[in-house]
Design a protein around this motif. Structure first.
Motif, PDB file in Angstrom:
ATOM      1  N   GLU A 184       0.815  -1.219   0.000  1.00 27.32           N
ATOM      2  CA  GLU A 184       0.000   0.000   0.000  1.00 27.32           C
ATOM      3  C   GLU A 184       0.849   1.271   0.000  1.00 27.32           C
ATOM      4  N   ARG A 185       2.113   1.131   0.403  1.00 29.09           N
ATOM      5  CA  ARG A 185       2.988   2.304   0.462  1.00 29.09           C
ATOM      6  C   ARG A 185       3.962   2.368  -0.704  1.00 29.09           C
ATOM      7  N   GLY A 186       3.677   1.618  -1.751  1.00 35.67           N
ATOM      8  CA  GLY A 186       4.425   1.759  -2.989  1.00 35.67           C
ATOM      9  C   GLY A 186       5.609   0.841  -3.169  1.00 35.67           C
ATOM     10  N   PHE A 187       5.813  -0.093  -2.257  1.00 39.46           N
ATOM     11  CA  PHE A 187       6.897  -1.068  -2.441  1.00 39.46           C
ATOM     12  C   PHE A 187       6.464  -2.086  -3.493  1.00 39.46           C
ATOM     13  N   SER A 188       7.354  -2.376  -4.425  1.00 35.96           N
ATOM     14  CA  SER A 188       6.993  -3.294  -5.506  1.00 35.96           C
ATOM     15  C   SER A 188       7.745  -4.621  -5.426  1.00 35.96           C
ATOM     16  N   ASN A 189       8.828  -4.650  -4.670  1.00 35.80           N
ATOM     17  CA  ASN A 189       9.640  -5.862  -4.552  1.00 35.80           C
ATOM     18  C   ASN A 189       9.594  -6.300  -3.092  1.00 35.80           C
ATOM     19  N   ILE A 190       8.669  -7.187  -2.772  1.00 34.36           N
ATOM     20  CA  ILE A 190       8.444  -7.609  -1.391  1.00 34.36           C
ATOM     21  C   ILE A 190       8.565  -9.127  -1.316  1.00 34.36           C
ATOM     22  N   GLN A 191       9.397  -9.582  -0.407  1.00 35.30           N
ATOM     23  CA  GLN A 191       9.573 -11.027  -0.207  1.00 35.30           C
ATOM     24  C   GLN A 191       9.322 -11.375   1.249  1.00 35.30           C
ATOM     25  N   VAL A 192       8.552 -12.440   1.476  1.00 35.87           N
ATOM     26  CA  VAL A 192       8.313 -12.962   2.819  1.00 35.87           C
ATOM     27  C   VAL A 192       9.176 -14.214   2.994  1.00 35.87           C
ATOM     28  N   TYR A 193       9.940 -14.246   4.076  1.00 39.39           N
ATOM     29  CA  TYR A 193      10.837 -15.373   4.341  1.00 39.39           C
ATOM     30  C   TYR A 193      10.319 -16.179   5.522  1.00 39.39           C
ATOM     31  N   LYS A 194      10.456 -17.487   5.435  1.00 39.33           N
ATOM     32  CA  LYS A 194      10.021 -18.373   6.506  1.00 39.33           C
ATOM     33  C   LYS A 194      11.199 -18.754   7.399  1.00 39.33           C
ATOM     34  N   ASP A 195      10.887 -19.090   8.653  1.00 41.91           N
ATOM     35  CA  ASP A 195      11.936 -19.534   9.564  1.00 41.91           C
ATOM     36  C   ASP A 195      12.133 -21.043   9.421  1.00 41.91           C
ATOM     37  N   ILE A 196      12.973 -21.613  10.277  1.00 38.80           N
ATOM     38  CA  ILE A 196      13.298 -23.040  10.148  1.00 38.80           C
ATOM     39  C   ILE A 196      12.084 -23.926  10.438  1.00 38.80           C
ATOM     40  N   HIS A 197      11.053 -23.351  11.042  1.00 37.15           N
ATOM     41  CA  HIS A 197       9.830 -24.103  11.325  1.00 37.15           C
ATOM     42  C   HIS A 197       8.777 -23.923  10.238  1.00 37.15           C
ATOM     43  N   GLY A 198       9.139 -23.220   9.162  1.00 32.51           N
ATOM     44  CA  GLY A 198       8.215 -23.027   8.057  1.00 32.51           C
ATOM     45  C   GLY A 198       7.185 -21.943   8.284  1.00 32.51           C
ATOM     46  N   LYS A 199       7.431 -21.069   9.280  1.00 30.83           N
ATOM     47  CA  LYS A 199       6.492 -19.993   9.592  1.00 30.83           C
ATOM     48  C   LYS A 199       6.994 -18.675   9.031  1.00 30.83           C
ATOM     49  N   ASP A 200       6.066 -17.845   8.542  1.00 27.52           N
ATOM     50  CA  ASP A 200       6.437 -16.504   8.071  1.00 27.52           C
ATOM     51  C   ASP A 200       7.166 -15.767   9.198  1.00 27.52           C
ATOM     52  N   ARG A 201       8.391 -15.276   8.907  1.00 25.66           N
ATOM     53  CA  ARG A 201       9.170 -14.687   9.996  1.00 25.66           C
ATOM     54  C   ARG A 201       9.815 -13.352   9.660  1.00 25.66           C
ATOM     55  N   SER A 202      10.035 -13.060   8.390  1.00 24.39           N
ATOM     56  CA  SER A 202      10.647 -11.771   8.058  1.00 24.39           C
ATOM     57  C   SER A 202      10.219 -11.332   6.670  1.00 24.39           C
ATOM     58  N   ILE A 203      10.385 -10.035   6.428  1.00 24.97           N
ATOM     59  CA  ILE A 203      10.054  -9.445   5.134  1.00 24.97           C
ATOM     60  C   ILE A 203      11.207  -8.559   4.681  1.00 24.97           C
ATOM     61  N   ARG A 204      11.501  -8.654   3.394  1.00 21.55           N
ATOM     62  CA  ARG A 204      12.412  -7.709   2.735  1.00 21.55           C
ATOM     63  C   ARG A 204      11.573  -6.943   1.732  1.00 21.55           C
ATOM     64  N   ALA A 205      11.628  -5.611   1.811  1.00 20.72           N
ATOM     65  CA  ALA A 205      10.811  -4.780   0.917  1.00 20.72           C
ATOM     66  C   ALA A 205      11.669  -3.696   0.279  1.00 20.72           C
ATOM     67  N   ALA A 206      11.516  -3.538  -1.035  1.00 22.95           N
ATOM     68  CA  ALA A 206      12.245  -2.495  -1.771  1.00 22.95           C
ATOM     69  C   ALA A 206      11.286  -1.858  -2.774  1.00 22.95           C
TER      70      ALA A 206
END
Length: 282
Positions: free
Chosen positions: A259-281
């Motif tokens: 919603e704030r104009g980021f077009s390159n967004i990746q969601v990374y999972k942790d070792i347990h397969g759970k969503d844990r971090s985001i990289r946004a550019a």
């Protein structure tokens, strides 16, 4: 001659507030911290150091059996191979956050010019100090709203020879005329909702700061909105934002950045397969 294995067996047997496997890991940590004995030293029953100073094992076991975190008992924890002092004023650094730091180091490893970085909610300083140590081209600032947390972060930076500038700053109240630009905006903000507290262990609830843990259920993404808004004004076009997230809100947090104009967004999972971090550019 006293050897490691009998002491290890005694400690692990008397740590009764945890499952046996956790108790054994704690016993290894105690022997490593106080006597410099690694797991292999313990398992091969190496002699205890002859000139050792014995800690008060009774008091240590008492604290552990009250579920006080072992990191508070020994006063330190290891993060990305570095030893950080911790206290009840800061979150204990966790392995999931190491993954976030390694992602940043990977992304910026080849940069030869200065890389300005701000770590929002720095706590113990584990993110800021590690990046300053392992990304030589980085110029790192750490923000927090807690003076006690910043005092500990500064102490960790001194002990680990890391050049980091620390400052009191609330991401929810950044001055409109703030002008600094950053290539990296990183944050591990409070993201546990109050309603989730009932399912948490005592060693977290009773000993780690509410300020760094919890958000209200009626606006669980408040800090992500503030970080993303900050990035729209202060993140360079070739930079990226990195945040640790609540596993329950992976898609919703991603939407905050979209919603704030980021077009390159990746969601990374942790070792347990759970969503844990985001990289946004952008």
């Amino acid at each position: 001659m006293a050897t490691a294995k009998p002491l290890y067996d005694r400690l692990s047997k008397n740590i009764t507030a945890y499952a046996p496997e956790e108790a054994r890991e704690m016993a290894f940590m105690l022997l490593d911290h106080y006597f410099g004995l690694r797991k292999t030293d313990v398992l091969t029953d190496k002699p205890l150091p002859p000139n050792r100073t014995e800690p008060d094992w009774f008091r240590i076991l008492e604290r552990l059996n009250r579920q006080e975190p072992i990191q508070h008992v020994i006063g330190t924890t290891i993060f990305c191979g570095l030893e950080f002092e911790v206290s009840p004023d800061v979150l204990i650094p966790r392995p999931e956050t190491e993954d976030l730091v390694r992602l940043i180091m990977h992304d910026f490893a080849d940069r030869t010019d200065d890389v300005p970085i701000v770590d929002i909610g720095t706590g113990s300083g584990c993110i800021a100090v590690t990046l300053a140590r392992f990304l030589p081209q980085s110029v790192v600032t750490g923000w927090d709203v807690s003076e006690n947390a910043l005092a500990l972060a500064r102490q960790n930076a001194r002990h680990l020879n890391a050049d980091v500038t620390f400052a009191i700053q609330d991401i929810l109240n950044v001055a409109p005329d703030f002008g600094q630009q950053y290539d990296v905006v990183v944050s591990n903000p409070p993201y546990v909702t109050r309603s989730e507290a009932a399912g948490m262990d005592r060693n977290v609830l009773d000993y780690e700061p509410d300020l760094a843990l919890f958000v209200d259920d009626n606006d669980p993404l408040v800090f992500y909105k503030a970080v993303a808004d900050f990035c729209t004004r202060h993140l360079t076009r070739n930079g990226a934002c990195y945040v640790e997230i609540n596993e329950r809100f992976g898609s919703a947090t991603q939407q905050v950045f979209t919603e704030r104009g980021f077009s390159n967004i990746q969601v990374y999972k942790d070792i347990h397969g759970k969503d844990r971090s985001i990289r946004a550019a952008f």
